[in-house]
Design a protein around this motif. Sequence first.
Motif, PDB file in Angstrom:
ATOM      1  N   ALA A   1      -2.479   7.744   1.625  1.00 31.70           N
ATOM      2  CA  ALA A   1      -3.607   6.862   1.281  1.00 31.70           C
ATOM      3  C   ALA A   1      -3.802   5.815   2.371  1.00 31.70           C
ATOM      4  O   ALA A   1      -4.939   5.507   2.758  1.00 31.70           O
ATOM      5  N   PHE A   2      -2.688   5.289   2.879  1.00 33.15           N
ATOM      6  CA  PHE A   2      -2.788   4.314   3.967  1.00 33.15           C
ATOM      7  C   PHE A   2      -3.405   4.955   5.203  1.00 33.15           C
ATOM      8  O   PHE A   2      -4.270   4.367   5.859  1.00 33.15           O
ATOM      9  N   ARG A   3      -2.973   6.168   5.538  1.00 36.70           N
ATOM     10  CA  ARG A   3      -3.505   6.858   6.724  1.00 36.70           C
ATOM     11  C   ARG A   3      -5.005   7.120   6.577  1.00 36.70           C
ATOM     12  O   ARG A   3      -5.751   7.048   7.556  1.00 36.70           O
ATOM     13  N   GLU A   4      -5.447   7.413   5.368  1.00 37.46           N
ATOM     14  CA  GLU A   4      -6.880   7.612   5.133  1.00 37.46           C
ATOM     15  C   GLU A   4      -7.632   6.292   5.348  1.00 37.46           C
ATOM     16  O   GLU A   4      -8.733   6.282   5.901  1.00 37.46           O
TER      17      GLU A   4
ATOM     18  N   THR B   1      -1.098   5.569  13.616  1.00 38.20           N
ATOM     19  CA  THR B   1      -2.527   5.885  13.685  1.00 38.20           C
ATOM     20  C   THR B   1      -2.834   7.126  14.531  1.00 38.20           C
ATOM     21  O   THR B   1      -3.604   7.986  14.095  1.00 38.20           O
ATOM     22  N   PRO B   2      -2.260   7.279  15.732  1.00 30.58           N
ATOM     23  CA  PRO B   2      -2.609   8.448  16.555  1.00 30.58           C
ATOM     24  C   PRO B   2      -2.074   9.776  16.038  1.00 30.58           C
ATOM     25  O   PRO B   2      -2.444  10.826  16.554  1.00 30.58           O
ATOM     26  N   VAL B   3      -1.229   9.751  15.017  1.00 29.79           N
ATOM     27  CA  VAL B   3      -0.644  10.995  14.518  1.00 29.79           C
ATOM     28  C   VAL B   3      -1.714  11.899  13.917  1.00 29.79           C
ATOM     29  O   VAL B   3      -1.686  13.115  14.111  1.00 29.79           O
TER      30      VAL B   3
ATOM     31  N   GLN C   1     -10.772   5.685   7.968  1.00 32.66           N
ATOM     32  CA  GLN C   1     -12.041   5.086   7.542  1.00 32.66           C
ATOM     33  C   GLN C   1     -12.344   3.815   8.339  1.00 32.66           C
ATOM     34  O   GLN C   1     -13.484   3.587   8.745  1.00 32.66           O
ATOM     35  N   LEU C   2     -11.322   3.008   8.571  1.00 32.36           N
ATOM     36  CA  LEU C   2     -11.512   1.778   9.341  1.00 32.36           C
ATOM     37  C   LEU C   2     -11.916   2.098  10.779  1.00 32.36           C
ATOM     38  O   LEU C   2     -12.833   1.472  11.326  1.00 32.36           O
TER      39      LEU C   2
ATOM     40  N   ILE D   1       0.845  -1.202   0.000  1.00 33.97           N
ATOM     41  CA  ILE D   1       0.000   0.000   0.000  1.00 33.97           C
ATOM     42  C   ILE D   1       0.876   1.246   0.000  1.00 33.97           C
ATOM     43  O   ILE D   1       0.658   2.185  -0.772  1.00 33.97           O
ATOM     44  N   PHE D   2       1.901   1.260   0.861  1.00 37.41           N
ATOM     45  CA  PHE D   2       2.828   2.396   0.925  1.00 37.41           C
ATOM     46  C   PHE D   2       3.510   2.597  -0.429  1.00 37.41           C
ATOM     47  O   PHE D   2       3.619   3.729  -0.912  1.00 37.41           O
TER      48      PHE D   2
END
Length: 173
Positions: free
Chosen positions: A60-63, A87-89, A67-68, A52-53
């Motif tokens: 895109a991965f962070r989005e 994730t917490p960033v 969403q998840l 994905i990266f």
Amino acid sequence: MRREPGKSVVLIGFMGCGKSTMGIRLSYRLQYILEDTDKLIEAGAGMSVREIFAREGEEAFREMETQLLCKLTEKKGPRVYSVGGGTPVRTANRSLLKSLGTVVYLRTRPETVYERLKTDTSRPLLQGEDPLGKIRSLMAEREQAYAETADVILDVDEMSPDQVVESIMWNIR
């Protein structure tokens, strides 16, 4: 910190801190379902986090993570959540993580992470020159986000997996 009966537990921290391992152990101990967000994203995308990266980029991965998390807030019943290190960033993710349950930050030193991950080629953010320097830099960038999100902070460098689980159990009572 008093845990509401049946409240979920969310494990956060830098890659290599033990979120996945502790997630498995804690879910067994609490008899909760384990939700590993990286694995859920991989299953949904049909490719690894590394792919994905490489194909779509970190943003895109962070989005996908955000969403998840929105979808996970709709699930019923207590769970143990193990989330990706970044994730917490995202500011939006912090409130989503808190809404999922008691957030436990498994804090570790950069040197510990390096020793655990120095031969792991599946971590896209650690590839290239000076991985220890990259770990130090990323950890420093993320520390405030982790601390702001956490209900409980555990320094886990010198703890065995059993000690970490016991400490989590004690802190979420």
